[in-house]
Design a protein around this motif. Structure first.
Motif, PDB file in Angstrom:
ATOM      1  N   HIS A 128      -6.910  -2.342   6.081  1.00 32.53           N
ATOM      2  CA  HIS A 128      -5.723  -2.404   6.938  1.00 32.53           C
ATOM      3  C   HIS A 128      -5.494  -1.056   7.596  1.00 32.53           C
ATOM      4  O   HIS A 128      -5.646  -0.001   6.977  1.00 32.53           O
ATOM      5  CB  HIS A 128      -4.503  -2.790   6.106  1.00 32.53           C
ATOM      6  CG  HIS A 128      -3.247  -2.858   6.910  1.00 32.53           C
ATOM      7  ND1 HIS A 128      -3.000  -3.851   7.849  1.00 32.53           N
ATOM      8  CD2 HIS A 128      -2.166  -2.026   6.938  1.00 32.53           C
ATOM      9  CE1 HIS A 128      -1.823  -3.636   8.402  1.00 32.53           C
ATOM     10  NE2 HIS A 128      -1.291  -2.547   7.872  1.00 32.53           N
ATOM     11  N   GLY A 129      -5.140  -1.092   8.862  1.00 35.14           N
ATOM     12  CA  GLY A 129      -4.867   0.137   9.599  1.00 35.14           C
ATOM     13  C   GLY A 129      -4.462  -0.190  11.021  1.00 35.14           C
ATOM     14  O   GLY A 129      -4.113  -1.329  11.346  1.00 35.14           O
ATOM     15  N   ARG A 130      -4.490   0.801  11.890  1.00 34.52           N
ATOM     16  CA  ARG A 130      -4.117   0.619  13.298  1.00 34.52           C
ATOM     17  C   ARG A 130      -5.349   0.806  14.170  1.00 34.52           C
ATOM     18  O   ARG A 130      -6.069   1.805  14.053  1.00 34.52           O
ATOM     19  CB  ARG A 130      -3.031   1.624  13.687  1.00 34.52           C
ATOM     20  CG  ARG A 130      -2.490   1.435  15.101  1.00 34.52           C
ATOM     21  CD  ARG A 130      -1.131   2.114  15.257  1.00 34.52           C
ATOM     22  NE  ARG A 130      -1.182   3.531  15.005  1.00 34.52           N
ATOM     23  CZ  ARG A 130      -1.034   4.477  15.948  1.00 34.52           C
ATOM     24  NH1 ARG A 130      -0.799   4.119  17.196  1.00 34.52           N
ATOM     25  NH2 ARG A 130      -1.082   5.744  15.643  1.00 34.52           N
ATOM     26  N   TRP A 131      -5.594  -0.174  15.063  1.00 32.51           N
ATOM     27  CA  TRP A 131      -6.758  -0.122  15.935  1.00 32.51           C
ATOM     28  C   TRP A 131      -6.389   0.531  17.259  1.00 32.51           C
ATOM     29  O   TRP A 131      -5.387   0.193  17.871  1.00 32.51           O
ATOM     30  CB  TRP A 131      -7.295  -1.525  16.184  1.00 32.51           C
ATOM     31  CG  TRP A 131      -7.880  -2.159  14.964  1.00 32.51           C
ATOM     32  CD1 TRP A 131      -7.265  -3.043  14.114  1.00 32.51           C
ATOM     33  CD2 TRP A 131      -9.190  -1.951  14.450  1.00 32.51           C
ATOM     34  NE1 TRP A 131      -8.113  -3.402  13.098  1.00 32.51           N
ATOM     35  CE2 TRP A 131      -9.304  -2.746  13.275  1.00 32.51           C
ATOM     36  CE3 TRP A 131     -10.285  -1.183  14.840  1.00 32.51           C
ATOM     37  CZ2 TRP A 131     -10.470  -2.784  12.519  1.00 32.51           C
ATOM     38  CZ3 TRP A 131     -11.436  -1.220  14.082  1.00 32.51           C
ATOM     39  CH2 TRP A 131     -11.530  -2.020  12.947  1.00 32.51           C
ATOM     40  N   VAL A 132      -7.222   1.461  17.702  1.00 35.94           N
ATOM     41  CA  VAL A 132      -6.985   2.189  18.948  1.00 35.94           C
ATOM     42  C   VAL A 132      -8.260   2.172  19.791  1.00 35.94           C
ATOM     43  O   VAL A 132      -9.361   2.441  19.281  1.00 35.94           O
ATOM     44  CB  VAL A 132      -6.559   3.649  18.680  1.00 35.94           C
ATOM     45  CG1 VAL A 132      -6.280   4.366  19.996  1.00 35.94           C
ATOM     46  CG2 VAL A 132      -5.332   3.694  17.776  1.00 35.94           C
TER      47      VAL A 132
END
Length: 255
Positions: A128-132
């Motif tokens: 889980h994390g933030r996609w950039v």
């Protein structure tokens, strides 16, 4: 397929062969189970044929500049295609003799399909994390040859990556080359996974770091967009496409 020399004339129409096969695909062999015989399958060759037509156009352009042997390889690449349908699960796969030339639309399309499957599988396994999505460009006002532009882009990427992606959970990159009125435009698409709530890819800091990495003034443009996890598969399809003419591909701009 009959071999031809470099000076051979272009082949005739595309030859597409649909095979009646009673063997199992790799997945079915692993799972086991009884074999079911199959009858002739109707296979849609429209997409393959369109890429083959594009390859013939590229071959014509290569012949105009004296690349006769290379043009001949593109002419024969993928001309004979075997469509193989698994007798157990019905999955259709294609087999062909390919040239593996970087300029070949058929081989490029197949590479993109393979890369799409690999990247999408990696995205689905990711923590889980933030996609950039980061787009790193070179300045339009600088005139350079394609090889010089690629050398500059590669060197700048190495310096930028070491300074900006040290805390990332993972990343993937692809170099894309376009050509416009100002000449060649090599640039890089980078998909980065960063910890949730982390300001690792602060837009101002990223742009400043890319300018230093390129060692150019003024600094080249940098595009940064954040994506929700559920939207990332659509972004992956765009990033691995052999045609970046997709419309409406937007995400929230980081601020």
């Amino acid at each position: 397929m009959t071999a031809r020399g470099p000076g051979a004339s272009p082949p005739g129409p595309l030859v597409l062969v649909s095979l009646v096969v009673s063997s199992r695909c790799r997945g079915c062999r692993i799972r086991g189970g009884a074999l079911r015989l199959m009858g002739p399958a109707a296979v849609d060759y429209t997409t393959w044929g369109s890429h083959k037509a594009a390859a013939s156009a590229v071959a014509d352009s290569l012949r105009e500049v004296g690349e006769v042997a290379r043009a001949a390889r593109l002419d024969w690449c993928g001309r004979t295609v075997e469509a193989i349908r698994c007798g157990d699960c019905g999955t259709v796969t294609y087999r062909a003799a390919l040239c593996h030339d970087r300029a070949c639309p058929v081989c490029s399309w197949r590479r993109c399909r393979r890369e799409y499957a690999r990247l999408l599988a990696a995205v689905r396994r990711a923590p889980h994390g933030r996609w950039v999505h980061v787009t790193l460009t070179l300045p339009a006002h600088v005139t350079y040859s394609l090889s010089a532009g690629l050398d500059l882009l590669t060197a700048a990427w190495g310096r930028w990556c070491r300074s900006q992606l040290r805390g990332a959970l993972g990343w993937w990159r692809r170099v894309e080359i376009t050509r416009g009125p100002g000449g060649w435009h090599p640039h890089m698409h980078v998909l980065v996974l960063i910890p949730e709530g982390d300001d690792l890819l602060d837009p101002a800091r990223v742009a400043t770091a890319w300018g230093r990495a390129c060692r150019l003034d003024p600094a080249p443009l940098v595009g940064i967009r954040s994506w929700e996890a559920r939207e990332v598969p659509r972004l992956v399809r765009y990033l691995t496409s052999d045609d970046h003419g997709a419309a409406g591909l937007t995400g929230p701009v980081l601020s």
